[in-house]
Design a protein around this motif. Structure first.
Motif, short mmCIF file in Angstrom:
data_model
loop_
_atom_site.label_atom_id
_atom_site.label_comp_id
_atom_site.label_asym_id
_atom_site.label_seq_id
_atom_site.Cartn_x
_atom_site.Cartn_y
_atom_site.Cartn_z
N VAL A 1 -8.29 6.30 -2.61
CA VAL A 1 -7.44 5.16 -2.93
C VAL A 1 -7.35 5.00 -4.45
O VAL A 1 -8.36 4.96 -5.14
CB VAL A 1 -7.98 3.85 -2.32
N ALA A 2 -6.12 4.88 -4.97
CA ALA A 2 -5.90 4.67 -6.40
C ALA A 2 -5.56 3.21 -6.66
O ALA A 2 -4.88 2.57 -5.85
CB ALA A 2 -4.76 5.56 -6.89
N TYR A 3 -6.05 2.68 -7.80
CA TYR A 3 -5.74 1.30 -8.16
C TYR A 3 -5.87 1.13 -9.67
O TYR A 3 -6.41 2.00 -10.35
CB TYR A 3 -6.62 0.31 -7.40
N ALA A 4 -5.37 0.01 -10.17
CA ALA A 4 -5.40 -0.28 -11.61
C ALA A 4 -6.11 -1.63 -11.81
O ALA A 4 -5.46 -2.68 -11.84
CB ALA A 4 -3.99 -0.34 -12.18
N ILE B 1 0.87 -1.18 0.00
CA ILE B 1 0.00 0.00 0.00
C ILE B 1 0.91 1.23 0.00
O ILE B 1 1.64 1.48 0.97
CB ILE B 1 -0.93 0.02 1.22
N ALA B 2 0.90 1.97 -1.11
CA ALA B 2 1.64 3.22 -1.18
C ALA B 2 0.80 4.32 -0.51
O ALA B 2 -0.43 4.30 -0.61
CB ALA B 2 1.93 3.59 -2.63
N TYR B 3 1.47 5.26 0.14
CA TYR B 3 0.73 6.35 0.77
C TYR B 3 1.50 7.65 0.65
O TYR B 3 2.74 7.66 0.53
CB TYR B 3 0.43 6.04 2.24
N ASN B 4 0.78 8.75 0.64
CA ASN B 4 1.40 10.07 0.58
C ASN B 4 1.77 10.49 1.99
O ASN B 4 0.90 10.67 2.85
CB ASN B 4 0.44 11.08 -0.05
N SER B 5 3.06 10.62 2.24
CA SER B 5 3.54 10.86 3.60
C SER B 5 3.15 12.23 4.14
O SER B 5 3.17 12.44 5.35
CB SER B 5 5.06 10.69 3.65
N LYS C 1 7.26 11.99 -2.15
CA LYS C 1 6.27 12.10 -1.09
C LYS C 1 5.62 10.74 -0.81
O LYS C 1 5.10 10.51 0.27
CB LYS C 1 5.18 13.10 -1.48
N ALA C 2 5.67 9.87 -1.82
CA ALA C 2 5.10 8.53 -1.65
C ALA C 2 6.03 7.66 -0.81
O ALA C 2 7.26 7.73 -0.93
CB ALA C 2 4.88 7.88 -3.01
N ALA C 3 5.43 6.86 0.05
CA ALA C 3 6.15 5.88 0.85
C ALA C 3 5.36 4.57 0.78
O ALA C 3 4.26 4.53 0.25
CB ALA C 3 6.28 6.36 2.29
N LEU C 4 5.95 3.50 1.32
CA LEU C 4 5.33 2.18 1.22
C LEU C 4 5.01 1.59 2.59
O LEU C 4 5.79 1.73 3.54
CB LEU C 4 6.25 1.20 0.48
N LEU D 1 1.14 5.10 -8.60
CA LEU D 1 2.18 5.65 -7.75
C LEU D 1 2.34 7.15 -7.98
O LEU D 1 2.51 7.92 -7.01
CB LEU D 1 3.51 4.93 -8.01
N ASP D 2 2.29 7.59 -9.22
CA ASP D 2 2.41 9.02 -9.52
C ASP D 2 1.27 9.81 -8.87
O ASP D 2 1.48 10.93 -8.39
CB ASP D 2 2.41 9.26 -11.03
N ALA D 3 0.06 9.23 -8.88
CA ALA D 3 -1.08 9.91 -8.27
C ALA D 3 -0.88 10.08 -6.77
O ALA D 3 -1.19 11.13 -6.19
CB ALA D 3 -2.36 9.12 -8.54
N VAL D 4 -0.34 9.04 -6.13
CA VAL D 4 -0.06 9.11 -4.70
C VAL D 4 1.06 10.11 -4.42
O VAL D 4 0.95 10.97 -3.54
CB VAL D 4 0.31 7.73 -4.14
N ASP D 5 2.12 10.03 -5.19
CA ASP D 5 3.25 10.93 -4.98
C ASP D 5 2.86 12.38 -5.22
O ASP D 5 3.35 13.28 -4.52
CB ASP D 5 4.40 10.53 -5.91
N GLY D 6 1.98 12.61 -6.19
CA GLY D 6 1.55 13.97 -6.50
C GLY D 6 0.43 14.48 -5.64
O GLY D 6 0.00 15.63 -5.79
#
Length: 353
Positions: free
Chosen positions: A176-179, A150-154, A254-257, A223-228
């Motif tokens: 929550v973003a997913y593919a 689960i990636a998250y924006n720190s 900004k994204a972490a795991l 991941l880009d959506a979470v980081d951004g």
């Protein structure tokens, strides 16, 4: 010189992974009375090692060039989607020209193993990899691993959820973003079906969809959506973060795991692996190729170039990855991930694909 075979994929696609097809295409039906005899069974001419690769050319072509040099065997490659290539191999049956199947995931290998299309690998090769990451019947072996995370924006999330079951809670609505069309998400859903059952998985999909998750086509976009900051959480494989960190610098992300806990289905470890096709005339060369993919040279390639977990003993990653043994991953027979068609039907019912 290694050359790439033109891609030829069966129109049966994923549906052809279903086991009943194996009975129809397991042998050459031109002369049933003499099946298996030297007079009637097609005989392959000696030649290059033919590899069907579900891993992309961009990703593994350099590695297969190394394989050719290390084994002294000319290699020809057909690239494609792992599930579609498995369907092609089932359709071709004993007539296939393929010697080795290099799959992106365990499910496609499991389908071929279940259909009896894979030859047993040597005990020496199998013993180099933990039994969790190889077929119970010895028909295939994992060569690299990836963990669902689960990636998250720190900046936005103080503590990420430890379970995918938490993602259906109201606090994460629309965050929550997913593919859903990505193979790794579908393998995760298949894993949940195997671990928790059909009804529980169907309920989770319904509740998750009702929580308005953000839909993306690929893990990298998630991941880009979470980081951004467009999404607060995202479901991805671990190596996407490590690839981005290598390119941009971990300190800039900004994204972490967060690695899900307590055997959660969200912590599924899937593998890329290989199997040797039955009935080929190059079984010795194919076994040498398997051994190369488990060698220090190839395992280091997976660790350093694709940021995956090396699975053969004795090789470590340059990335700051938590050890596989330290992760509380679910106990699952990865061959059972072959039931993809049932997963796709469930996703269609949920309105996700």
């Amino acid at each position: 010189m290694r050359r790439v075979l033109p891609r030829r994929i069966s129109t049966l696609a994923v549906a052809a992974l279903l086991v009943p097809l194996a009975a129809a295409c397991g042998t050459d039906s031109a002369d049933d009375s003499g099946a298996g005899s030297a007079a009637t069974k097609p005989k392959k001419a000696a030649g290059p090692l033919v590899v069907y690769s579900g891993r992309s050319e961009e990703l593994v072509a350099p590695l297969l060039t190394q394989l050719e040099k290390a084994t002294g065997t000319q290699v020809e490659v057909r690239y494609g989607d792992s599930a579609e290539l498995a369907a092609q191999l089932l359709e071709e049956g004993d007539r296939t020209k393929a010697d080795l199947f290099f799959s992106q995931d365990a499910g496609a290998l499991g389908a071929l193993g279940k259909a009896g299309r894979l030859a047993p690998l040597s005990k020496e090769s199998l013993d180099r990899v933990d039994q969790r990451f190889r077929a119970e019947d010895g028909s295939w072996v994992g060569v690299s691993g990836r963990v669902r995370v689960i990636a998250y924006n720190s900046d936005k999330v103080a503590k990420a959820p430890d379970s995918v079951h938490d993602l259906t809670k109201a606090e994460w609505k629309g965050k929550v973003a997913y593919a859903p069309t990505n193979a790794s998400f579908q393998a995760f859903v298949t894993g949940m079906r195997v671990l928790e059952g059909e009804d529980a998985t169907r309920t989770w999909l319904k509740d998750f969809k009702a929580n308005s998750p953000q839909v993306y086509e690929k893990n990298g976009a998630v991941l880009d959506a979470v980081d951004g900051g467009k999404a607060e959480l995202g479901l991805i494989n671990h190596y996407y973060w490590y690839e981005k960190a290598a390119e941009e610098g971990a300190e800039k992300l900004k994204a972490a795991l967060n690695f899900p806990k307590k055997g959660d289905p969200g912590a599924l470890v899937n593998v890329a692996g290989v199997g040797v096709l039955k009935g080929n005339d190059r079984s010795a060369a194919a076994q040498k190729a398997v051994d190369f993919l488990l060698s220090k040279e190839a395992q280091t390639y997976f660790a350093d170039e694709t940021h995956e977990y090396p699975l053969a003993a004795g090789v470590t990653s340059k990335d700051d990855l938590p050890a596989l043994g330290s992760l509380d991953t679910p106990a699952i027979d990865l061959s059972k991930l072959e039931s993809l068609e049932a997963t796709l039907e469930m996703l269609r019912e949920a309105g996700m694909v």
